[in-house]
Design a protein around this motif. Structure first.
Motif, PDB file in Angstrom:
ATOM      1  N   ALA A  60       0.827  -1.208   0.000  1.00  0.00           N
ATOM      2  CA  ALA A  60       0.000   0.000   0.000  1.00  0.00           C
ATOM      3  C   ALA A  60       0.863   1.261   0.000  1.00  0.00           C
ATOM      4  CB  ALA A  60      -0.935  -0.003   1.211  1.00  0.00           C
ATOM      5  N   GLY A  61       2.128   1.130  -0.330  1.00  0.00           N
ATOM      6  CA  GLY A  61       3.003   2.283  -0.450  1.00  0.00           C
ATOM      7  C   GLY A  61       3.812   2.589   0.795  1.00  0.00           C
ATOM      8  N   GLY A  62       3.599   1.838   1.868  1.00  0.00           N
ATOM      9  CA  GLY A  62       4.329   2.076   3.102  1.00  0.00           C
ATOM     10  C   GLY A  62       3.630   3.085   3.986  1.00  0.00           C
ATOM     11  N   VAL A  63       4.159   3.240   5.171  1.00  0.00           N
ATOM     12  CA  VAL A  63       3.583   4.137   6.165  1.00  0.00           C
ATOM     13  C   VAL A  63       3.972   5.574   5.834  1.00  0.00           C
ATOM     14  CG1 VAL A  63       3.578   4.687   8.633  1.00  0.00           C
ATOM     15  CG2 VAL A  63       3.717   2.329   7.895  1.00  0.00           C
ATOM     16  N   THR A  64       3.050   6.505   6.046  1.00  0.00           N
ATOM     17  CA  THR A  64       3.358   7.923   5.864  1.00  0.00           C
ATOM     18  C   THR A  64       4.207   8.406   7.031  1.00  0.00           C
ATOM     19  OG1 THR A  64       1.442   8.750   7.078  1.00  0.00           O
ATOM     20  CG2 THR A  64       1.128   8.299   4.724  1.00  0.00           C
ATOM     21  N   GLN A  65       4.665   9.627   6.950  1.00  0.00           N
ATOM     22  CA  GLN A  65       5.471  10.191   8.040  1.00  0.00           C
ATOM     23  C   GLN A  65       4.665  10.336   9.321  1.00  0.00           C
ATOM     24  OE1 GLN A  65       6.824  14.018   6.779  1.00  0.00           O
ATOM     25  NE2 GLN A  65       4.780  14.859   6.555  1.00  0.00           N
ATOM     26  N   PHE A  66       3.349  10.286   9.221  1.00  0.00           N
ATOM     27  CA  PHE A  66       2.494  10.431  10.393  1.00  0.00           C
ATOM     28  C   PHE A  66       2.011   9.094  10.942  1.00  0.00           C
ATOM     29  CE2 PHE A  66       1.799  14.218   7.730  1.00  0.00           C
ATOM     30  CZ  PHE A  66       2.367  15.155   8.579  1.00  0.00           C
ATOM     31  N   GLY A  67       2.324   7.987  10.266  1.00  0.00           N
ATOM     32  CA  GLY A  67       1.839   6.681  10.667  1.00  0.00           C
ATOM     33  C   GLY A  67       2.666   6.041  11.767  1.00  0.00           C
ATOM     34  N   SER A  68       1.999   5.279  12.610  1.00  0.00           N
ATOM     35  CA  SER A  68       2.659   4.570  13.706  1.00  0.00           C
ATOM     36  C   SER A  68       2.630   3.076  13.436  1.00  0.00           C
ATOM     37  CB  SER A  68       1.945   4.852  15.026  1.00  0.00           C
ATOM     38  OG  SER A  68       2.472   4.039  16.054  1.00  0.00           O
ATOM     39  N   MET A  69       3.779   2.433  13.521  1.00  0.00           N
ATOM     40  CA  MET A  69       3.852   0.984  13.346  1.00  0.00           C
ATOM     41  C   MET A  69       3.660   0.268  14.685  1.00  0.00           C
ATOM     42  SD  MET A  69       4.345   0.320  10.161  1.00  0.00           S
ATOM     43  CE  MET A  69       5.309  -1.135   9.830  1.00  0.00           C
ATOM     44  N   ARG A  70       3.429   1.001  15.760  1.00  0.00           N
ATOM     45  CA  ARG A  70       3.306   0.400  17.085  1.00  0.00           C
ATOM     46  C   ARG A  70       1.910  -0.131  17.399  1.00  0.00           C
ATOM     47  NH1 ARG A  70       7.322   1.906  21.058  1.00  0.00           N
ATOM     48  NH2 ARG A  70       8.933   3.127  20.055  1.00  0.00           N
ATOM     49  N   ARG A  71       0.888   0.407  16.764  1.00  0.00           N
ATOM     50  CA  ARG A  71      -0.488   0.044  17.128  1.00  0.00           C
ATOM     51  C   ARG A  71      -1.306  -0.334  15.901  1.00  0.00           C
ATOM     52  NH1 ARG A  71      -2.401   4.864  18.354  1.00  0.00           N
ATOM     53  NH2 ARG A  71      -0.475   5.935  17.837  1.00  0.00           N
ATOM     54  N   VAL A  72      -0.740  -1.105  14.995  1.00  0.00           N
ATOM     55  CA  VAL A  72      -1.434  -1.483  13.766  1.00  0.00           C
ATOM     56  C   VAL A  72      -2.554  -2.465  14.115  1.00  0.00           C
ATOM     57  CG1 VAL A  72      -1.179  -2.627  11.541  1.00  0.00           C
ATOM     58  CG2 VAL A  72       0.620  -1.102  12.374  1.00  0.00           C
ATOM     59  N   LYS A  73      -3.769  -2.152  13.655  1.00  0.00           N
ATOM     60  CA  LYS A  73      -4.924  -3.006  13.942  1.00  0.00           C
ATOM     61  C   LYS A  73      -5.231  -3.893  12.745  1.00  0.00           C
ATOM     62  CE  LYS A  73      -7.274   0.191  17.005  1.00  0.00           C
ATOM     63  NZ  LYS A  73      -8.458   1.046  17.136  1.00  0.00           N
ATOM     64  N   VAL A  74      -5.559  -5.142  13.045  1.00  0.00           N
ATOM     65  CA  VAL A  74      -6.032  -6.070  12.025  1.00  0.00           C
ATOM     66  C   VAL A  74      -7.448  -6.462  12.409  1.00  0.00           C
ATOM     67  CG1 VAL A  74      -5.694  -8.303  10.923  1.00  0.00           C
ATOM     68  CG2 VAL A  74      -3.720  -6.917  11.535  1.00  0.00           C
ATOM     69  N   LEU A  75      -8.395  -6.177  11.522  1.00  0.00           N
ATOM     70  CA  LEU A  75      -9.787  -6.552  11.745  1.00  0.00           C
ATOM     71  C   LEU A  75     -10.043  -7.834  10.974  1.00  0.00           C
ATOM     72  CD1 LEU A  75      -9.640  -3.361  12.120  1.00  0.00           C
ATOM     73  CD2 LEU A  75     -12.099  -3.484  11.880  1.00  0.00           C
ATOM     74  N   ARG A  76     -10.372  -8.885  11.719  1.00  0.00           N
ATOM     75  CA  ARG A  76     -10.589 -10.204  11.120  1.00  0.00           C
ATOM     76  C   ARG A  76     -11.836 -10.819  11.741  1.00  0.00           C
ATOM     77  NH1 ARG A  76      -5.444 -13.546  11.646  1.00  0.00           N
ATOM     78  NH2 ARG A  76      -4.866 -12.225   9.906  1.00  0.00           N
ATOM     79  N   ASN A  77     -12.816 -11.121  10.929  1.00  0.00           N
ATOM     80  CA  ASN A  77     -14.065 -11.741  11.388  1.00  0.00           C
ATOM     81  C   ASN A  77     -14.723 -10.952  12.517  1.00  0.00           C
ATOM     82  OD1 ASN A  77     -13.654 -13.869   9.572  1.00  0.00           O
ATOM     83  ND2 ASN A  77     -12.413 -14.965  11.062  1.00  0.00           N
ATOM     84  N   GLY A  78     -14.706  -9.629  12.416  1.00  0.00           N
ATOM     85  CA  GLY A  78     -15.363  -8.783  13.394  1.00  0.00           C
ATOM     86  C   GLY A  78     -14.564  -8.531  14.663  1.00  0.00           C
ATOM     87  N   THR A  79     -13.352  -9.048  14.736  1.00  0.00           N
ATOM     88  CA  THR A  79     -12.510  -8.857  15.915  1.00  0.00           C
ATOM     89  C   THR A  79     -11.282  -8.048  15.547  1.00  0.00           C
ATOM     90  OG1 THR A  79     -13.218 -11.011  16.755  1.00  0.00           O
ATOM     91  CG2 THR A  79     -11.270 -10.048  17.757  1.00  0.00           C
ATOM     92  N   ALA A  80     -10.984  -7.012  16.341  1.00  0.00           N
ATOM     93  CA  ALA A  80      -9.805  -6.177  16.096  1.00  0.00           C
ATOM     94  C   ALA A  80      -8.685  -6.598  17.037  1.00  0.00           C
ATOM     95  CB  ALA A  80     -10.146  -4.712  16.319  1.00  0.00           C
ATOM     96  N   THR A  81      -7.492  -6.758  16.466  1.00  0.00           N
ATOM     97  CA  THR A  81      -6.301  -7.100  17.242  1.00  0.00           C
ATOM     98  C   THR A  81      -5.213  -6.102  16.886  1.00  0.00           C
ATOM     99  OG1 THR A  81      -6.908  -9.438  17.061  1.00  0.00           O
ATOM    100  CG2 THR A  81      -4.688  -8.941  17.825  1.00  0.00           C
ATOM    101  N   ALA A  82      -4.555  -5.544  17.906  1.00  0.00           N
ATOM    102  CA  ALA A  82      -3.486  -4.562  17.682  1.00  0.00           C
ATOM    103  C   ALA A  82      -2.129  -5.260  17.760  1.00  0.00           C
ATOM    104  CB  ALA A  82      -3.565  -3.448  18.702  1.00  0.00           C
ATOM    105  N   TYR A  83      -1.215  -4.851  16.863  1.00  0.00           N
ATOM    106  CA  TYR A  83       0.129  -5.414  16.817  1.00  0.00           C
ATOM    107  C   TYR A  83       1.153  -4.293  16.810  1.00  0.00           C
ATOM    108  CZ  TYR A  83      -2.190  -9.723  15.361  1.00  0.00           C
ATOM    109  OH  TYR A  83      -2.999 -10.822  15.300  1.00  0.00           O
ATOM    110  N   ASN A  84       2.302  -4.558  17.426  1.00  0.00           N
ATOM    111  CA  ASN A  84       3.438  -3.647  17.380  1.00  0.00           C
ATOM    112  C   ASN A  84       4.372  -4.155  16.295  1.00  0.00           C
ATOM    113  OD1 ASN A  84       5.703  -2.098  17.714  1.00  0.00           O
ATOM    114  ND2 ASN A  84       5.989  -2.578  19.870  1.00  0.00           N
ATOM    115  N   LEU A  85       4.364  -3.508  15.141  1.00  0.00           N
ATOM    116  CA  LEU A  85       5.170  -3.983  14.015  1.00  0.00           C
ATOM    117  C   LEU A  85       6.631  -3.571  14.133  1.00  0.00           C
ATOM    118  CD1 LEU A  85       2.851  -3.812  10.908  1.00  0.00           C
ATOM    119  CD2 LEU A  85       3.224  -5.639  12.520  1.00  0.00           C
ATOM    120  N   ASN A  86       7.013  -2.952  15.236  1.00  0.00           N
ATOM    121  CA  ASN A  86       8.439  -2.761  15.496  1.00  0.00           C
ATOM    122  C   ASN A  86       9.049  -4.060  16.007  1.00  0.00           C
ATOM    123  OD1 ASN A  86       8.456  -0.091  14.698  1.00  0.00           O
ATOM    124  ND2 ASN A  86       7.929   0.643  16.738  1.00  0.00           N
TER     125      ASN A  86
END
Length: 111
Positions: A60-86
């Motif tokens: 998707a072009g990578g994270v913008t300068q304002f994006g955080s890789m620490r709290r990336v959410k994945v929504l799967r089957n109605g459930t949201a899970t946060a991941y720290n991609l660092n």
């Protein structure tokens, strides 16, 4: 002085545009995962076997300068899970078809 200013501006704002997402030929269907939030090209990315969260964000072009890789959410089957991609282990989590990945904006501390 003018040359230095021009070079500084070009370094901050490159002239090359981001490459467009891959197009699906008409009449063909494909499975996608959606990536949104603070990425350069939000929208669907083509799902493929062994697609990781990190690779989907890069598609998707990578994270913008304002994006955080620490709290990336994945929504799967109605459930949201946060991941720290660092964390390298979190980068390797596989994306499933029809997942939605959301990259949040950095907070006041820049995280």
């Amino acid at each position: 002085m003018r040359t230095i200013l021009t070079m500084a501006l070009l370094a901050m704002f490159p002239l090359s545009a981001a490459e467009p997402p891959p197009r699906v030929p008409p009449g063909k269907t494909t499975t996608v995962a959606n990536v949104g939030g603070q990425v350069r090209r939000p929208g669907p990315v083509v799902w493929r076997k062994n697609l990781t969260i990190f690779a989907a964000i890069q598609d998707a072009g990578g994270v913008t300068q304002f994006g955080s890789m620490r709290r990336v959410k994945v929504l799967r089957n109605g459930t949201a899970t946060a991941y720290n991609l660092n964390d390298d282990k979190a980068k390797m989590i596989l994306v499933q078809p029809d997942d939605t990945i959301e990259v949040p904006q950095k907070n006041l501390l820049g995280r």
